[in-house]
Design a protein around this motif. Structure first.
Motif, PDB file in Angstrom:
ATOM      1  N   TYR A 377       0.818  -1.215   0.000  1.00 53.64           N
ATOM      2  CA  TYR A 377       0.000   0.000   0.000  1.00 53.64           C
ATOM      3  C   TYR A 377       0.856   1.271   0.000  1.00 53.64           C
ATOM      4  O   TYR A 377       0.323   2.377  -0.106  1.00 53.64           O
ATOM      5  CB  TYR A 377      -0.924   0.032   1.221  1.00 53.64           C
ATOM      6  CG  TYR A 377      -1.781  -1.202   1.368  1.00 53.64           C
ATOM      7  CD1 TYR A 377      -2.550  -1.656   0.302  1.00 53.64           C
ATOM      8  CD2 TYR A 377      -1.822  -1.907   2.564  1.00 53.64           C
ATOM      9  CE1 TYR A 377      -3.335  -2.802   0.427  1.00 53.64           C
ATOM     10  CE2 TYR A 377      -2.608  -3.035   2.706  1.00 53.64           C
ATOM     11  CZ  TYR A 377      -3.356  -3.488   1.631  1.00 53.64           C
ATOM     12  OH  TYR A 377      -4.142  -4.613   1.756  1.00 53.64           O
ATOM     13  N   ILE A 382      -3.404   7.824  -1.527  1.00 51.81           N
ATOM     14  CA  ILE A 382      -4.285   7.233  -0.528  1.00 51.81           C
ATOM     15  C   ILE A 382      -5.249   8.270   0.035  1.00 51.81           C
ATOM     16  O   ILE A 382      -5.038   9.483  -0.077  1.00 51.81           O
ATOM     17  CB  ILE A 382      -3.476   6.585   0.614  1.00 51.81           C
ATOM     18  CG1 ILE A 382      -2.730   7.664   1.420  1.00 51.81           C
ATOM     19  CG2 ILE A 382      -2.493   5.558   0.070  1.00 51.81           C
ATOM     20  CD1 ILE A 382      -2.051   7.146   2.656  1.00 51.81           C
ATOM     21  N   VAL A 434      -5.846   3.753  -2.785  1.00 50.03           N
ATOM     22  CA  VAL A 434      -6.077   2.990  -1.558  1.00 50.03           C
ATOM     23  C   VAL A 434      -6.878   3.858  -0.594  1.00 50.03           C
ATOM     24  O   VAL A 434      -6.579   5.044  -0.420  1.00 50.03           O
ATOM     25  CB  VAL A 434      -4.743   2.566  -0.897  1.00 50.03           C
ATOM     26  CG1 VAL A 434      -5.013   1.816   0.411  1.00 50.03           C
ATOM     27  CG2 VAL A 434      -3.910   1.722  -1.840  1.00 50.03           C
ATOM     28  N   ILE A 463      -9.431  -1.501   4.707  1.00 45.92           N
ATOM     29  CA  ILE A 463      -8.601  -1.057   3.584  1.00 45.92           C
ATOM     30  C   ILE A 463      -9.237  -1.481   2.279  1.00 45.92           C
ATOM     31  O   ILE A 463      -9.593  -2.647   2.088  1.00 45.92           O
ATOM     32  CB  ILE A 463      -7.165  -1.625   3.676  1.00 45.92           C
ATOM     33  CG1 ILE A 463      -6.483  -1.103   4.942  1.00 45.92           C
ATOM     34  CG2 ILE A 463      -6.355  -1.229   2.442  1.00 45.92           C
ATOM     35  CD1 ILE A 463      -5.053  -1.584   5.113  1.00 45.92           C
ATOM     36  N   VAL A 465      -8.912  -1.199  -1.996  1.00 41.66           N
ATOM     37  CA  VAL A 465      -7.965  -0.972  -3.089  1.00 41.66           C
ATOM     38  C   VAL A 465      -8.736  -0.798  -4.381  1.00 41.66           C
ATOM     39  O   VAL A 465      -9.695  -1.533  -4.671  1.00 41.66           O
ATOM     40  CB  VAL A 465      -6.971  -2.152  -3.223  1.00 41.66           C
ATOM     41  CG1 VAL A 465      -5.996  -1.910  -4.376  1.00 41.66           C
ATOM     42  CG2 VAL A 465      -6.214  -2.334  -1.906  1.00 41.66           C
TER      43      VAL A 465
END
Length: 467
Positions: A377, A382, A434, A463, A465
């Motif tokens: 990650y 993000i 992310v 999390i 993605v």
């Protein structure tokens, strides 16, 4: 040391610069801790340079002038902590010299010397977050200018002049850097009423001068179709919470208990001075009154860190300097100053890093820690929900949802059409690779925006993605 700084010459300016550089040398080899709000300042500049618009697309409560300064620094140096702190040091040195100018030019003491500047420089090192390029530090330059303008009006024998508007103008500019500065307008008007013959017309001049820079900033946002966001997100968005954590209270007490104790005894010595004239006595009272309004501005800031109390440094420096200047004989003031200097410096350094086997871990609640993200990650764009934005230190930030206290108004209302529209539009402009969902709000958002949810898959708990 005090004896040397009693001399009024250019060599004292050079010595103050050398002292500032010497104090900075203490941290050579180990950076000052990076703080979460400091990281937010850096991210504001970064997002503005990516083309996002302040307040409508970059959700933050950092003042507009502060944001534009961070934008210029990011354009030149990126998220370089050393550059930010170097610029802060230059600003601190300028403020130190200007504070000396105020005390000497306005004859606040009966002798012209550099002791107030020396004490100011010591106090500005009382907490390591004073050394950060905070909005309050930048605003403090204009607060000092407003102090000088107010003192000049009180000093005039012929009465208040039309240049009284300068006090309001400087406080208006300070407010554009750091919103809680607006409280000091009430202080300026009060002391001008108490200690001068200011009339209603001149009072309105001060108020209008205060409003003028804010109005021009409003026009800037208005002509960019952003006026509503400027007023709703920043101008009229004050914190009404008074949430003092025990750690935050400890940091405040550790930083200010010694300077305030010394300042209290300094007030007694200065007010008992028998050689001061009427103007000097009024000036001393003015500075005491300013401390009350500075504390009010601190409480309305909503973030209770030492750096947001930086305005108090000037009043404390003045009365602490008065304590030493009015000290009898020579050995006792020199000894007391040496103890004050060493103790203040020790508290500051040990708060930033382990020093001589002592570590206070100052501002522990606000320190950025190393990201625990897994390698797959890292290096991605993000988005993080929640207050813990540590991952942005080593990763690029997606979207403009910078301040969670503002962003949660959208993410915690998954059934509100306007909130969902805001989220969709912000994600569409800058799609995260992310998503780190620390607040567990993303499932409800994806449920109500299936088009957005289809672009992501859950990699592990909390999390997501991008597919």
């Amino acid at each position: 040391m005090l004896t040397f700084f009693r001399i009024n010459s250019i060599f004292q300016v050079i010595t103050l610069l050398a002292l500032l550089l010497g104090l900075k040398m203490i941290y050579i080899g180990s950076k000052l801790p990076l703080l979460t709000y400091e990281l937010e300042w850096m991210l504001v500049g970064e997002k503005l340079n990516e083309g996002l618009k302040l307040y409508s697309e970059v959700l933050t409560q950092v003042g507009p002038l502060s944001s534009f300064v961070y934008q210029m620094i990011d354009l030149w140096a990126g998220k370089n902590q050393f550059v930010y702190e170097t610029i802060a040091s230059v600003l601190i040195f300028i403020q130190t010299l200007y504070f000396v100018f105020i005390t000497n030019r306005r004859n606040l003491f009966n002798e012209k010397n550099y002791i107030p500047g020396l004490v100011y420089l010591v106090l500005i090192n009382a907490s390591f977050d004073f050394l950060k390029l905070s909005p309050a530090l930048m605003a403090n330059t204009f607060v000092l200018m407003a102090l000088n303008s107010t003192l000049r009006q009180i000093e005039k024998r012929e009465g208040v002049g039309d240049d009284v508007f300068e006090a309001g103008l400087f406080l208006g500019i300070a407010t554009l850097f750091h919103l809680p500065s607006f409280v000091l307008l009430a202080w300026a008007i009060l002391v001008l009423f108490l200690y001068t013959g200011i009339n209603i017309r001149q009072t309105f001049m001060v108020i209008l001068a205060f409003i003028m820079p804010i109005f021009f900033m409003y026009l800037y946002f208005y002509f960019n179709d952003q006026a509503e966001y400027f007023t709703d997100i920043w101008l009229f968005h004050l914190s009404y919470s008074f949430d003092f954590s025990l750690l935050g209270l400890r940091d405040i007490l550790v930083t200010f208990v010694l300077p305030m104790a010394l300042g209290f005894f300094g007030i007694i010595r200065v007010l008992r001075g028998h050689r001061y004239n009427s103007f000097q006595n009024r000036s001393h009272q003015l500075i005491i009154i300013s401390s009350i309004f500075i504390l009010v501005s601190f409480f309305v800031s909503g973030q209770y860190t030492p750096s947001n109390m930086i305005y108090i440094v000037a009043p404390l420096a003045f009365f602490c300097a008065g304590f030493f200047i009015h000290g009898k004989k020579m050995l006792i003031p020199e000894t007391l100053f040496l103890l004050f200097f060493v103790t203040t410096l020790f508290i500051s350094v040990s708060g930033a890093k382990p020093f001589l086997g002592v570590s206070q871990n100052g501002l522990a609640n606000f320190r950025v820690i190393e990201s625990e993200l897994k390698p797959q990650y890292q290096g991605k764009r993000i988005f993080v929900t929640g207050q813990h934005i540590d991952a942005y230190k080593t990763n690029e930030m997606a979207t403009g949802y910078l301040s969670w206290s503002l962003a949660k108004n959208d993410f915690e209302k998954p059934n509100n059409y306007v909130s969902l529209s805001n989220i969709y539009n912000n994600f569409k402009k800058d799609m995260p690779e992310v998503i780190i969902d620390g607040e567990n709000v993303i499932p409800a958002i994806f449920k109500n925006i299936p088009e957005l949810g289809a672009k992501y898959k859950a990699s592990e708990k909390g999390i997501y993605v991008r597919i």
